[in-house]
Design a protein around this motif. Structure first.
Motif: not given
Lengths: 381, 320
Positions: A42, A108, B100-101, B103-104, B107-109, B111
């Motif tokens: 991720r 989460r 955090a949710a 990203i899951a 992915s970080v792109d 956010i």
């Protein structure tokens, strides 16, 4: 009245206990590794400096920060000889991210999490019977904020001993948002290097016991806390401001009654971000003037990563150990310093044998422009 | 070293349905939500989380009442010696948990980078400092249910130690799906608001010609409600009103509180967590203004929490 440090505890990615951490730093060992508890796919930035204590690789669990905090407080209290009854000893905890990692896992992933454990008072009461505990969430300078307030309590006669601690764990939100703003993902933290790519987080905890120094002092101590300055840039929510930092350094020197030329060692904040290191170097240069080439300088985050709220206190403990042993850890990975720091006497490549150091400055700055600078003195010389 | 006398010189409220401190004791939860943009304008609120926006609105009014800023200028002329202490437990939980949710999920792109400042819990305190140019020490207390009174304590301590001449103390909590899920409290009985109080060295306030609203008395933390109250009210005659901890049994006998009127402010403003202590301070000041009260005992936390914090607040009758 002055304030003595009579006990210390520490842990980080590179070891557990002050001796192990300090030896690792002097050996130049880094805690850098691929992300251990998050789904690496991720992220672009897939490295950090984590404490390797999760139940199994790739799986995370709540309350790791709390566990480390209790451990370092115990270590510090034992060394200070006050571990038999801590109920009446105030504990001031500085943390950037509290138990927010546990909140992430709770919301989460449905992990077992209770909001009355977001702060550390609940666990401190259970373990040590602590009634006077305070959790300050003051970003990356949190533990030195707590240190200033702990010293103030002693000066005001509110306690004979105060325990000051700092702790932080990685959160996915902070690691992810830092990852998101980097132009390219850093693979390591390289404070003050021209080719640094940015910051990576580290995990760690640190604690010290402070005690009022009596007139007929007979006990042993690890060092003397001369002053801690605290101010705020009031400038930007994430970017630092050289003017505010310069003022914090000058104020710490004034409060301690020392001049830049008296400082033997500077433990730099040195996060490895593009803006922070240049700003810190500019501010130190301004405050030290022609004496900017006098003190030795080093930045631990090259081996521990950015241990956030606990980093300032970890640096302070290392400064005390460095003065006592005459060994100063190097800024590992520093090849060519930024122009703003070209006069600095960095400890490079490997730990330096430097006996006779007696006075150290410790920097810690945080998001929101919250600046702290501590001055500590060797007492065993 | 004897501690200097510390006065309350300004109050600011950003609470649903209440605009004056004197009305706090008559308020009821469930009024329309506060709109910070309507209160202080949209400028500077973009990308700020709701807790920060509420805190800015409350702090602005407290600073105005204390005559530290004016209607024309929000820059505090005495900012170099003015500290900020903010208290919040839940303020940035939504940013943290939602990021955090996301990203899951993506992915970080996926956010928004604008969330970065809000991932750090001290964003409330630093944002207040930035807006009003307050360059003294800047503290964020996230200390559980006692956090609001603890913030007042540290606000006064910063003055006593000489680190600041005055402190803006803010208590703020907010309500959203994340706090609902994590606290188990939902609906209108949960505070979505902020209260700010200006504390100032009494001599400085007098020199500036500012009317004191109250004087801070003793503070303590005890292991239980009885222990805390006994430390602050050693005899039976110490106070006129007791602001009890949230949800405290109104009938439960507590030594040294016989005949003392009890008030659970959470009945007026909802579950207030880290904002409760600062709101109690404002409510007591409101009571002093009506000349109904002279001394108030404020308490946060109960026998099930990590500690009970208590603070005594007194009316200033002879100051004018």
């Amino acid at each position: 009245m002055s304030v003595l440090v009579t006990g210390a505890g520490a842990m980080a990615s590179i070891g557990s206990g002050v001796d192990e951490v300090f030896d690792a730093l002097c050996e130049g060992r880094s805690g850098l590794a691929e992300l251990r508890g998050f789904d690496r796919e991720r992220y672009r930035a897939r490295h950090a400096y984590e404490i390797d204590d999760r139940p199994e690789p790739g799986a995370d669990e709540p309350y790791r920060a709390t566990r480390w905090l209790l451990r370092v407080v115990e270590e510090a209290a034992r060394q200070a000889g006050i571990d038999r009854d801590l109920r009446d000893v105030p504990v001031l905890v500085g943390t950037g991210l509290r138990e927010l990692r546990s909140a992430e896992l709770g919301w989460r992933d449905g992990a077992d999490f209770s909001v009355d454990r977001l702060h550390f008072g609940t666990a401190l009461r259970e373990r040590f019977g602590t009634v006077q505990s305070y959790t300050f969430s003051n970003a990356c300078s949190a533990s030195l904020h707590a240190l200033a307030l702990g010293a103030d309590m002693l000066h005001a006669g509110e306690a004979d001993h105060v325990i000051v601690a700092g702790v932080d764990t990685l959160t996915e939100s902070m690691h992810g948002l830092l990852d998101r703003v980097h132009m390219e993902p850093p693979r390591q933290v390289q404070p003050f290097d021209r080719d640094r790519k940015g910051v990576l987080m580290g995990e760690g905890a640190a604690a010290v016991v402070l005690r009022r120094e009596s007139a007929d002092e007979t006990g042993t101590s690890l060092g003397r806390l001369r002053a801690v300055s605290v101010n705020c840039d009031a400038h930007h929510v994430t970017a630092p401001d050289a003017a505010g930092i310069t003022e914090a350094v000058r104020s710490a020197h004034d409060q301690a009654g020392v001049k830049p030329v008296d400082i033997d060692l500077v433990m730099l904040h040195g996060t490895g971000t593009l803006l922070n290191d240049e700003t810190e170097a500019t501010a130190i240069s301004a405050a030290f003037g022609s004496d900017a080439d006098v003190p030795l300088m080093t930045a631990l985050k090259s081996m521990t990563g950015h241990t956030s709220g606990g980093s300032g206190l970890l640096s302070l403990i290392v400064a005390l150990r460095a003065m006592a042993t005459g060994r100063v850890p190097a800024t590992v990975g520093l090849r060519e310093p930024v122009p703003e720091a070209d006069r600095f006497r960095f400890v490079r490549d490997e730990a330096l044998h430097a006996p006779g150091l007696t006075l150290a400055q410790v920097d810690a700055f945080g998001f929101g422009g919250v600046n702290t600078v501590a001055i500590v003195e060797r007492t065993d010389a | 070293m004897s501690a200097p006398s510390v006065h309350v010189t300004g109050i600011g409220l950003a609470l649903p349905g209440v605009t004056r401190a004197a009305d706090l004791l008559r308020a009821a939860p469930g009024a329309d939500a506060v709109s910070p943009a309507e209160r202080i304008g949209r400028k500077g609120l973009r990308y700020k989380d709701r807790a920060t926006q509420l805190a800015l609105a409350a702090a602005r009014d407290a600073l105005r009442e204390a005559r530290l800023i004016t209607e024309e200028s929000e820059t505090c002329a005495l900012g170099a010696s003015t500290a900020v202490v903010a208290s919040s437990n839940l303020g940035n939980l939504d940013t943290v948990c939602r990021t955090a949710a996301e990203i899951a999920e993506q992915s970080v792109d996926g956010i928004s980078p604008m969330g970065l400042p809000n991932a750090s819990s001290n964003v409330v305190a630093s944002s207040v400092a930035i807006r009003f140019a307050l360059r003294g020490p800047n503290l964020m207390l996230c200390n559980g249910v006692t956090s609001g009174l603890d913030a007042l304590r540290w606000g006064a301590s910063l003055i006593a130690s000489g680190r600041a001449a005055r402190t803006v103390v803010i208590g703020v909590e907010t309500r959203n799906e994340v706090t609902d899920a994590l606290t188990g409290h939902a609906g209108p009985d949960v505070l979505d608001g902020a209260v700010a109080v200006v504390l100032e060295r009494a001599v400085d306030a007098r020199e500036r010609g500012v009317v004191p609203l109250a004087e801070l008395g003793a503070y303590t933390r005890g292991g239980s409600v009885a222990e805390c109250v006994a430390a602050l009210l050693p005899d039976d005659t110490g106070a006129d009103v007791w602001f009890t901890p949230q949800g405290f049994d109104a009938e439960l006998p507590v030594p040294a509180t016989r005949g003392l009127a009890r008030h659970d402010l959470s009945r007026n403003i909802g579950h207030a967590s880290g904002a409760l202590g600062v709101a109690q301070c404002a409510a007591a000041v409101g009571g002093f203004a009506g000349n109904d009260l002279g001394v108030a005992l404020l308490t946060n936390g109960d026998d099930g929490s990590d500690a009970v914090a208590g603070l005594v607040l007194r009316a200033v009758r002879d100051a004018a």
